[in-house]
Design a protein around this motif. Structure first.
Motif, PDB file in Angstrom:
ATOM      1  N   THR A 122      -2.729   6.444  -6.249  1.00  0.00           N
ATOM      2  CA  THR A 122      -4.001   6.402  -5.539  1.00  0.00           C
ATOM      3  C   THR A 122      -3.910   7.177  -4.229  1.00  0.00           C
ATOM      4  O   THR A 122      -3.107   6.812  -3.361  1.00  0.00           O
ATOM      5  CB  THR A 122      -4.395   4.935  -5.215  1.00  0.00           C
ATOM      6  OG1 THR A 122      -4.078   4.122  -6.342  1.00  0.00           O
ATOM      7  CG2 THR A 122      -5.862   4.824  -4.876  1.00  0.00           C
ATOM      8  N   TRP A 124     -12.111   6.264   1.969  1.00  0.00           N
ATOM      9  CA  TRP A 124     -11.260   5.495   1.047  1.00  0.00           C
ATOM     10  C   TRP A 124     -11.788   4.066   0.928  1.00  0.00           C
ATOM     11  O   TRP A 124     -11.906   3.507  -0.168  1.00  0.00           O
ATOM     12  CB  TRP A 124      -9.811   5.502   1.559  1.00  0.00           C
ATOM     13  CG  TRP A 124      -8.829   4.856   0.615  1.00  0.00           C
ATOM     14  CD1 TRP A 124      -8.123   5.470  -0.370  1.00  0.00           C
ATOM     15  CD2 TRP A 124      -8.457   3.473   0.568  1.00  0.00           C
ATOM     16  NE1 TRP A 124      -7.331   4.573  -1.034  1.00  0.00           N
ATOM     17  CE2 TRP A 124      -7.516   3.337  -0.478  1.00  0.00           C
ATOM     18  CE3 TRP A 124      -8.826   2.343   1.302  1.00  0.00           C
ATOM     19  CZ2 TRP A 124      -6.935   2.111  -0.799  1.00  0.00           C
ATOM     20  CZ3 TRP A 124      -8.232   1.115   0.970  1.00  0.00           C
ATOM     21  CH2 TRP A 124      -7.308   1.007  -0.086  1.00  0.00           C
ATOM     22  N   ASN A 148      -9.095  -6.211  -4.286  1.00  0.00           N
ATOM     23  CA  ASN A 148      -9.718  -6.150  -5.606  1.00  0.00           C
ATOM     24  C   ASN A 148      -8.979  -7.043  -6.599  1.00  0.00           C
ATOM     25  O   ASN A 148      -7.922  -7.619  -6.282  1.00  0.00           O
ATOM     26  CB  ASN A 148      -9.820  -4.702  -6.101  1.00  0.00           C
ATOM     27  CG  ASN A 148      -8.459  -4.059  -6.328  1.00  0.00           C
ATOM     28  OD1 ASN A 148      -7.519  -4.725  -6.759  1.00  0.00           O
ATOM     29  ND2 ASN A 148      -8.353  -2.766  -6.040  1.00  0.00           N
ATOM     30  N   HIS A 201     -16.997   3.616  -9.319  1.00  0.00           N
ATOM     31  CA  HIS A 201     -15.935   2.670  -9.018  1.00  0.00           C
ATOM     32  C   HIS A 201     -16.537   1.281  -8.902  1.00  0.00           C
ATOM     33  O   HIS A 201     -17.549   1.110  -8.233  1.00  0.00           O
ATOM     34  CB  HIS A 201     -15.255   3.078  -7.709  1.00  0.00           C
ATOM     35  CG  HIS A 201     -13.886   2.488  -7.565  1.00  0.00           C
ATOM     36  ND1 HIS A 201     -13.693   1.168  -7.311  1.00  0.00           N
ATOM     37  CD2 HIS A 201     -12.668   3.050  -7.657  1.00  0.00           C
ATOM     38  CE1 HIS A 201     -12.393   0.935  -7.242  1.00  0.00           C
ATOM     39  NE2 HIS A 201     -11.747   2.064  -7.456  1.00  0.00           N
ATOM     40  N   HIS A 240     -12.957   2.350  -2.587  1.00  0.00           N
ATOM     41  CA  HIS A 240     -12.163   1.333  -3.280  1.00  0.00           C
ATOM     42  C   HIS A 240     -12.553  -0.096  -2.942  1.00  0.00           C
ATOM     43  O   HIS A 240     -12.318  -1.014  -3.725  1.00  0.00           O
ATOM     44  CB  HIS A 240     -10.679   1.533  -2.969  1.00  0.00           C
ATOM     45  CG  HIS A 240     -10.121   2.792  -3.564  1.00  0.00           C
ATOM     46  ND1 HIS A 240      -9.776   2.892  -4.882  1.00  0.00           N
ATOM     47  CD2 HIS A 240      -9.892   4.015  -3.020  1.00  0.00           C
ATOM     48  CE1 HIS A 240      -9.326   4.117  -5.128  1.00  0.00           C
ATOM     49  NE2 HIS A 240      -9.389   4.833  -4.008  1.00  0.00           N
ATOM     50  N   HIS A 241     -13.073  -0.311  -1.747  1.00  0.00           N
ATOM     51  CA  HIS A 241     -13.394  -1.688  -1.324  1.00  0.00           C
ATOM     52  C   HIS A 241     -14.748  -1.676  -0.638  1.00  0.00           C
ATOM     53  O   HIS A 241     -14.863  -2.022   0.547  1.00  0.00           O
ATOM     54  CB  HIS A 241     -12.302  -2.211  -0.383  1.00  0.00           C
ATOM     55  CG  HIS A 241     -10.949  -2.276  -1.028  1.00  0.00           C
ATOM     56  ND1 HIS A 241     -10.512  -3.346  -1.762  1.00  0.00           N
ATOM     57  CD2 HIS A 241      -9.944  -1.357  -1.079  1.00  0.00           C
ATOM     58  CE1 HIS A 241      -9.283  -3.107  -2.230  1.00  0.00           C
ATOM     59  NE2 HIS A 241      -8.923  -1.900  -1.832  1.00  0.00           N
TER      60      HIS A 241
END
Ligand code: SF4
Ligand code: SF4
Ligand code: SF4
Lengths: 214, 331
Positions: B297, B313, B232, B225, B317-318
């Motif tokens: 998601t 998570w 994002n 990822h 993702h971040h």
């Protein structure tokens, strides 16, 4: 079936606003609503001034009907464009599409509060079975009584004609023939004789076309 | 005259409209119609209409009149026809294709790729992602957006599929409600959009990380990822869409909502076009946002629901934001 149309002979219209008043009286429209208006072009200019009485033209391919979000317009057998006020949401779209500025609204308020649209019905009332309610909402239904629109009936110079398209065009054609070379038709512009013929023929053709398309 | 176009009672074919709309494959020709001809009407009712006169008329010749109706001094307004064509021939079918196309694309994506799952099991430890304020503004704007979207779409499309199946009284009641809801909630939506922009602006400036994120297609290209901060690149694009397109929708909507300032018919036509086009773009984009935030998601929705996301998570993702919150370098 007859195809109803208006015809305004600008050579005869004297801007008396009798049609406007007659309409108001026949239909008891709300304050501020004027279904018919007279527009005077080149006002005060000698030899150029012309007046013309305008209301809903009951278009053959009606723009108001095409854009109405609630689809509340419907054409009648006589080729009139009427609408159902119960379904009207007062969005104003019909006014934005209409070439002749015919749709009228009782108000022009914040949050688009316009009230129900009102326009010329050709004195044919509207979609309401109870005659009392019909009169309240849509004004007179003179056609049902076998009468023609009051605006044209009251026109003192008979500039404004209303009725079967073919018949009003025939009347106009006769006038053009009698009026001859000068002062023949629209505006004080001088037309050649040939042009008179052409104009008369044009009016007749259009009337014939209208009856065919009804 | 095109029978498809004019759908007065007795002639409408509800199944046809439904079919057309469901397929979202409306051939443009089905919407085609002979252009209304103000000239023909004028010739008919004002015989003696000469070419000279017509030239004056289409240039919007004005005169004197006693009527106080907007634009009453203009004898013939020809711009209405152009507006009608734009709205009925381009915006309506174009919007249907854009919305339908987006839905189809998202469905295809879901069927092909499926939900983006959490790569590792949940840690059970939560991090705060959206404060109470953030969530209040988000859901305030979101619920108004949905209501305005549904009522707005009704005004543009419902006559094609709802009117033929509803009794006239129900149809009339719904459309009246739709218009009033749309017009009264619109300004409240405007306030929410502005508050949202002010609140989140500071997170939304693009940086190099976002560029890399885009080059990796947000994770579609390549295995791992791509790195992302608090927001994002995709989220930032959605934010700037709200700034540009959203504010256009809001501003044009306000012009339309307050006709009491005496806007001309031509002004209203212009802003109706702007409002419709911008709203349809925003709606289509919102489908993508809603998909990614819910079905697309795993674990995304709970962030906006509860304010907290699982550490797993966040890391997935971040990652940069996660590291920042934890005050440590990435492992
Ligand atoms: S309201 Fe206007 S567009 Fe509709 S039929 Fe009358 S003149 Fe034509
Ligand atoms: S104002 Fe009424 S009649 Fe005119 S387009 Fe809107 S809903 Fe239709
Ligand atoms: S036909 Fe009737 S409603 Fe129409 S302008 Fe004349 S009087 Fe008024």
């Amino acid at each position: 079936m007859a195809r109803m149309k208006f015809l305004c002979d600008s050579e005869r219209c004297i801007e008396c606003n009798g049609c406007v008043t007659a309409c108001k009286n026949a239909n008891e429209t709300e304050w501020g609503i004027q279904r018919r208006r007279v527009v005077t072009l080149d006002d005060g200019e000698i030899g150029k001034e012309v007046s013309i009485s305008v209301a809903c033209m009951h278009c053959s391919d009606a723009p108001c009907m095409a854009v109405c979000p609630t689809d509340c317009f419907y054409p009648t057998e006589d080729g009139l464009i009427l609408h159902n006020k119960d379904a009207c949401i007062g969005c104003g779209y019909c006014l934005y599409a209409c070439p002749f500025g015919a749709p009228q609204f009782p108000k022009q308020g914040a949050f688009g509060a316009r009230g129900k649209m009102d326009k010329c019905t050709f004195c044919a009332g509207g979609p309401e079975s109870d005659p009392v309610l019909e009169e309240q909402k849509y004004g007179a239904n003179r056609l049902r009584e076998g009468k023609l629109p009051l605006c044209a009936e009251m026109c003192s110079t008979k500039a404004l004609l209303a009725g079967d398209a073919q018949e009003v065009a025939d009347i106009f054609r006769e006038r053009v023939v009698y009026r001859g070379h000068r002062n023949s038709a629209w505006s004080a512009v001088e037309h050649e004789a040939a042009e008179n013929e052409q104009l008369a023929q044009q009016a007749a053709d259009l009337a014939y076309d209208a009856t065919q398309r009804a | 005259m095109n029978a498809l176009w004019i759908s007065h009672p007795g002639q409408s074919k509800p199944w046809l409209y439904l079919l057309l709309l469901c397929l979202f494959s409306l051939p443009l020709s089905a919407w085609g119609q002979s252009a209304a001809d103000p000239r023909r009407e004028a010739l008919q009712s004002m015989p003696g209409t000469t070419p000279d006169f017509w030239r004056d008329a289409v240039e919007g010749v004005t005169g004197r009149t006693t009527s106080r109706s907007p634009g009453a001094d203009t004898l013939i307004m020809t711009e209405g026809e152009r507006w009608r064509q734009l709205r009925n021939q381009w915006i309506s079918p174009g919007g249907a294709i854009a919305l339908g196309g987006t839905l189809v694309a998202l469905l295809g994506f879901y069927l092909l790729v499926g939900q983006i799952k959490l790569a590792h099991p949940r840690s059970g430890r939560k991090i705060e992602r959206w404060t109470r304020w953030d969530r209040t503004i988000h859901w305030y704007v979101a619920s108004l957006f949905i209501i305005l979207g549904l009522t707005g779409l009704s005004i543009l499309y419902a006559k094609w599929f709802l009117q033929p199946i509803l009794p006239t009284s129900v149809w009339a009641a719904w459309m009246n409600a739709a218009k009033n809801i749309h017009n009264y909630l619109g300004p409240l939506f405007a306030l929410g959009v502005v508050a949202m922009i002010v609140k989140w602006l500071k997170h939304n400036f693009f940086n190099l990380t976002d560029l890399k994120w885009f080059l990796r297609g947000g994770g579609i290209i390549g295995k791992a990822h791509p790195s992302a901060g608090y927001l994002n690149g995709g989220e930032k694009v959605w934010f700037w869409m709200i700034v540009l397109v959203g504010l256009t929708v809001v501003a044009s909507g306000l012009v339309l909502d307050f006709p009491n300032f005496g806007q001309s018919r031509e002004t209203m036509q212009l802003f109706l076009v702007i409002h419709a086009v911008a709203s349809l773009i925003l709606l289509a984009a919102s489908f993508g946002h809603i998909y990614i935030g819910t079905l697309g998601t795993e674990g995304a929705l709970e962030g906006m629901k509860t304010g907290y996301v699982d550490e797993t998570w966040a890391k997935q993702h971040h990652d940069l934001w996660y590291a920042e919150v934890k005050g440590k370098d990435l492992p």
